[in-house]
Design a protein around this motif. Structure first.
Motif: not given
Lengths: 994, 167
Positions: A494, A500, A521, A525, A568-569, A572, A592, A597, A609, A613
């Motif tokens: 990020v 992203v 992705a 997110f 990505a997970t 996150r 998300f 969020v 978000f 980030a």
């Protein structure tokens, strides 16, 4: 914490591609579009015109004097700055990036000219004098096996490089107990998927750092990176390899640019300047790479109901002139699924690898699968025919049942998931097999040739990097250390504004990886896809990668997209742990979505978000105790089931296996032998489909390649080694008129092995379709044996028998006698006669006078007597698009004045070689002479490769010109002689003037 | 016809996508090389350099032609259009958009040539049959798509549906 249900997200939807805008508007940058450093030299490569020859010497002096030429590089520099490529089996075989003492295929690089422009570099190629001593070429399987053949690599002593025997279960017992035995012998031809963009290499050497920096359209596997670094005699970290943002297709073929990466590295080092090389189409077709040709003999032990109880398989792989990395991978890629989609409990295999004087082989869409299934599915077709069963019933009775999943195959594969029977029944139903059968019956009732073919295959994807070591014995493997797995990597980051980015090592070649990764992705997110930037240009010095990196073995959907999902997970989840204290909820309860969020139970309790980030960038001091900033995650993932081969040679060669069942109807034109695909149905289970639009594109594209392989495409060679398909007018790839639209059906059985449940989808039809079409043609014609590609010529021969040779003794006019020439060769033969208005004695005198002969030979610029009736000639000959200056040795023999003589000669030029002979008889015919001639000739090198179609007409033209001049010389008033003495003699003889 | 010295670079001025552009070329320089490497108009791709694959197709005075079979000096004073000139102010044409929606391109290397042929041809044949379209497309080689999506895109943009998609 709750993941967004993906049915509401992007994954699984037919999202159009983010790649398209740049490609459609012309702003995309491929390798040849990128800027070069000032002072860059442009390379052109001199290639061998011989299939097999000793390289006696290279004279580069004249080429170096061409204005604009900076250097000419030969095997000497290759030996100084590089070492031979590593070979996958233990064998004394040296493959250098430039020929050092021998050439082993037409097109093998012999020298490189480096000049200010490509045009100048190509000019200078014509000025290099390379001297060869031709050796007998090894062009066929039988020649490769023949102990009397010339070994390509003398230290090897034989052209059989490797043999391995495998036995899985009690094969002999099964055969002894079986009701039936059915066998087939087949050969799969050489062909290639020929991406529209050819190879490009930009190489630079930093003398201070001792390192190479190369940009190329190399597509992986990066297991070849250590091979390149070692050849350049540097550690891997000193070979920085970059990929451009766009690539014009690969289908595996761009793996084969790697020897040129080394070659151009050598050139850059030798000259101290950056070097650029762009392969042209002739070079690509002639010398880039090829799928392997394979000869197979299969025998099945069959029960009365059509169940195959055991299989004996012998495979011989033609890998060309060198075993080039990663070969012999073509032969072993499918080792875990040699029994295809079938539950065949026992299996024996003999694998042989032979060398021939042809282009080295390599990755090509379907990689080994087209070859394997051509044998296996022809066999299953024959089982049905010989036992009088319905082919589909034979398939049904042998398919691995769904209840057996995951299914352990005889040779160690683990078929991970799928309901093959359900796929088959759904394909029959939705693809309307009954309708197709009715159509066939109606066509046959009218006397037309109509057939139905079937094929069932498993499509392996995500290769086990250890499968290739199955070629070694267990003992050799123990010494070398175990090899296995398929490390994929992905990085997700990020940025300080909440954007992203995703970067991966999959080196896409046009498939749409950026789109799929943005889908993946964005779903993780909860962001719009536009907020995801995917970077696929690649840099070995800065990106995460391992040896499995690259674009091959259909690894993207299963491995790379899955790994990106994991990265990505993970990122996150770390962001959630940072946000949770601020929202006063547990991280697990955060959602998300929609760019925010928030707590699952209270969407108003939210942070944007981008705020979450940004925290790690702008205010790391405020992060909760014990928590690191969530800025970037790199994940390496390898499929758990991929182990090294066992001591008993069991190998799970791929992580997952899709399933394909195809059937088709074809009609064969009884007169011409043309095959028309009437209807084609292909049912796929490729696990979870990440983007149906792209999956369909992959299937359509693979199908088109398969249609080419089945009906049109073959790298053709003369039996003297000449390469004969050097243009797209000779190597026929299907156009929009030849590729029908198949009916594409899907079932989705998610793979339990890959993170997203996806499997590969792009190669399957290159495995199933060639044999499905071949089975249909065999069914239409009722023949036992068919040969790929099923060109009209071949198919017509199956209907009518071979074309009879032309009646002998015909005297005129000259025309090609292809039917009597060597099969597949560019051998020219012809005959004819012309009346010349002079007596045989007069014509004889002209033919035996060097100056006269020089004036008569079209394009002859010099003709010197070098011995009794022996001449050295310089002749400029143009054939189609090419024109070359040949230096030829010409001899007259069998002199029977004034009745007959034989004229023979051989010559060479930068465009290739030629040799031939002609027999001429002079017969008194009234006041004049009837000159009758018969000739045979062989032409090799570039002229044969690109001008083959025009050789016959060119020969006729040249002979015609010769006689026109002879007639004019003998009888025409415009014939002005060069020597008074000759003039006087002629005039006296002809009695035309005082 | 003017004779040009072989060893000399000559000025060549063309109207490239509506803009006057001048570069220099030897008499033997191909138009494809001139566009790409002299003028920096990279969208014209070179796939075979013998006139078969069609990737390098551009429009010369409106007519689709192979840039690899044309010398740069032949087009001096003429209008040359490439795919860079299709989109106007960042908006793709309906044809480009249809290619996008139907996934009618993958690696994209052949795409510029196909679009330029179609830009010329569809003016003259605005409602082609599928057979006519496939015949015209047979002047272009595409190794990625199998042509089906290209056919669909063109039939869509010409207000027709494809007949050959059958389930």
């Amino acid at each position: 914490m709750t993941a967004i249900p993906t049915q509401h997200g992007y994954v699984g939807r037919p999202v159009p591609r983010v790649e398209d805008a740049a490609l459609l508007t012309g702003s995309a940058r491929y390798a040849d579009d990128l800027p070069v450093k000032p002072g860059t030299l442009h390379a052109a490569i001199l290639r061998s015109p011989h299939a097999h020859a000793e390289l006696l010497g290279i004279d580069t002096a004249a080429a170096r004097t061409v204005p604009g030429v900076a250097a000419v590089i030969t095997g000497e520099e290759a030996k100084r700055f590089s070492s031979p490529f590593l070979v996958g089996v233990k064998a004394p075989m040296e493959h250098w990036c430039l020929a050092v003492d021998r050439v082993r295929y037409v097109g093998e690089p012999v020298a490189v000219v480096l000049a200010d422009s490509r045009y100048v570099a190509e000019d200078a190629l014509d000025r290099i004098g390379a001297r060869y001593r031709p050796l007998p070429p090894v062009m066929t399987f039988d020649q490769a096996f023949d102990a009397a053949s010339e070994p390509l690599h003398p230290a090897l002593g034989s052209n059989l490089v490797n043999r391995r025997d495998f036995t899985y279960g009690d094969v002999d017992g099964a055969f002894a107990a079986a009701n039936w035995r059915v066998s087939v012998e087949v050969e799969f031809p050489r062909n290639s998927c020929t991406p529209m963009e050819c190879f490009v290499v930009l190489a630079d050497f930093d003398a201070a750092e001792g390192g190479y920096e190369v940009l190329s359209n190399f597509s992986g596997p990066f297991a070849v990176h250590p091979v390149m670094a070692r050849a350049l005699k540097v550690p891997g970290s000193k070979l920085r390899l970059k990929s451009p943002p766009h690539s014009g297709g690969s289908f595996g073929n761009k793996q084969a640019v790697f020897p040129y990466i080394v070659l151009m590295g050598v050139c850059a080092r030798a000259t101290g300047r950056p070097v650029k090389w762009v392969e042209d189409r002739l070079e690509h077709l002639m010398a880039a790479t090829s799928a392997t040709a394979r000869r197979m003999a299969l025998e099945a032990a069959v029960a009365a109901d059509g169940r195959v109880l055991a299989l004996r398989m012998e495979q011989t792989e033609d890998c060309g002139a060198y075993l080039r990395a990663p070969e012999p991978a073509s032969l072993y890629r499918n080792h875990g699924n040699l029994t295809g989609a079938y539950d065949i409990p026992t299996l024996s295999v003999v694998n042989r690898i032979v060398l021939t004087n042809k282009t080295p082989t390599g990755l090509n869409r379907g990689f080994g699968g087209g070859q394997l299934y051509y044998g296996l599915e022809r066999l299953m077709h024959r089982v049905a025919v010989e036992l009088g069963l319905d082919p589909l019933d034979v398939i049904r009775r042998n398919l691995v049942p769904a209840a057996a999943m995951p299914h352990a195959t005889a040779s160690g594969g683990s078929l991970d998931s799928g309901d093959f029977h359900a796929c088959l029944e759904e394909a029959v139903e939705r693809g309307d097999l009954e309708g197709l059968k009715a159509k066939r019956d109606a066509a046959r009732a009218e006397g037309r040739l109509y057939g139905i073919g079937y094929a069932a295959v498993v499509e392996p994807s995500v290769s086990n990097m250890g499968y290739i070591t199955t070629v070694l014995t267990a003992e050799e493997r123990r010494k070398a250390g175990p090899k296995n797995g398929a490390q994929a990597s992905a990085t997700v980051a990020v940025d300080p504004t909440g954007g992203v980015s995703v970067s991966v090592e999959s080196v896409p070649q046009g498939q749409g990886h950026r789109t799929v990764l943005a889908q993946v992705a964005a779903d993780v997110f909860g962001l719009p896809m536009e907020q995801i930037t995917v970077v696929t240009d690649f840099d070995t010095a800065k990106d995460a990668w391992s040896i499995a990196a690259g674009n091959y073995s259909s690894r993207f959907a299963g491995a790379v997209a899955g790994t990106a999902h994991l990265a990505a997970t993970r990122l996150r989840d770390r962001m959630a742990r940072l946000a949770a204290p601020q929202l006063n909820v547990a991280a697990e309860e955060l959602v998300f979505a929609g760019g925010k969020v928030f707590a699952a139970g209270n969407p108003d309790n939210a942070l944007s978000f981008s705020r979450v980030a940004a925290a790690g960038h702008w205010s790391p001091g405020t992060l909760p105790d014990g928590q690191e900033a969530a800025l970037r995650e790199t994940v390496f993932w390898t499929p758990e089931p991929l182990k090294a081969p066992t001591d008993a040679d069991h190998i799970n060669s791929s992580a997952c296996y899709g399933f394909i069942i195809d059937f088709c109807g074809v009609e064969v034109d009884r007169d011409t032998g043309r095959v028309r695909i009437d209807r084609y149905v292909t049912m796929h289970d490729a696990g979870r489909i990440l983007n149906p639009l792209l999956a369909e594109g992959q299937i359509q594209g693979g199908f088109a390649h398969a249609v080419g392989a089945a009906l049109y495409e073959e790298y053709a060679y003369g039996d003297d080694g000449r390469f004969l398909s050097g243009t797209f007018a000779d190597y026929l790839v299907p156009t929009a008129c030849e590729v029908p639209v198949p009916v594409i059906l899907h079932r989705e059985s998610p793979s339990p092995v890959t993170p997203l449940g996806a499997k590969g989808v792009g190669e399957g039809n290159c495995m199933s379709t060639p044999v499905c079409l071949a089975n249909a043609v065999a069914d239409a014609l009722g023949v036992e044996t068919v040969t790929l590609p099923l060109t009209p010529h071949r198919v017509a021969a199956l209907i009518h028998g071979e074309e009879p040779p032309r009646p002998a003794g015909s005297t005129a006019p000259a025309r090609p006698a292809a039917a009597t020439g060597k099969p597949g060769g560019r051998g020219l033969t012809g005959e004819g006669s012309r009346a010349v208005p002079a007596t045989p004695e007069q014509v004889w005198a002209i033919l035996l006078d060097p100056k006269e002969l020089a004036a008569l030979l079209p394009g002859c610029e010099a003709l010197d007597l070098v011995g009794p009736n022996a001449y050295r000639a310089e002749v400029v000959v143009g054939v189609g698009p090419v024109r070359g200056r040949y230096v030829a040795e010409v001899a007259l023999s069998d002199l029977d004045p004034p009745n007959s003589l034989t004229l023979s000669g051989s010559g060479s030029s930068a465009l290739g070689t030629g040799r031939g002979s002609g027999h001429v008889t002079l017969e008194r015919h009234g006041d004049g002479t009837l000159v009758t001639y018969r000739y045979t000739a062989e032409v090799g090198g570039k002229v044969a490769a690109v001008g083959g179609r025009m050789l016959d007409s060119a020969a006729r033209l040249i002979i015609g010109q010769f006689f026109d001049k002879l007639i004019a010389r003998a009888g025409g008033p415009e014939a002005v002689p060069e020597r008074p003495s000759l003039l006087a003699r002629l005039l006296r003889l002809l009695g035309i003037r005082p | 016809m003017t004779a040009l010295a072989a060893g000399t670079r000559h000025p060549v001025t063309i109207t490239l996508n509506g803009q006057p552009r001048t570069g220099h070329a030897h008499p033997r320089t191909l138009l494809s090389d001139f566009l790409r490497h002299e003028l920096g108009a990279h969208s014209t791709r070179v796939g075979c350099e013998h006139g078969v694959c069609g990737a390098c197709t551009v429009r010369i005075d409106g007519v689709a032609q192979r840039a690899c079979l044309t010398l740069a000096v032949q087009v001096d004073g003429r209008r040359v259009d490439t795919v860079e000139g299709l989109a106007r102010e960042g908006r793709m044409t309906a044809l480009q958009d249809a290619f996008h929606r139907h996934h009618a391109l993958q690696c994209g290397f052949c795409t510029a040539g196909i679009l330029m042929s179609l830009a010329d041809w569809l003016v003259r044949v605005p409602k082609p049959t599928e057979a006519e379209l496939r015949d015209m497309l047979s002047g272009h080689l595409c190794r990625c798509t199998g042509y089906a999506a290209i056919v669909r895109a063109v039939m869509d943009v010409t207000g027709q549906t494809t007949e050959s998609v059958h389930v």
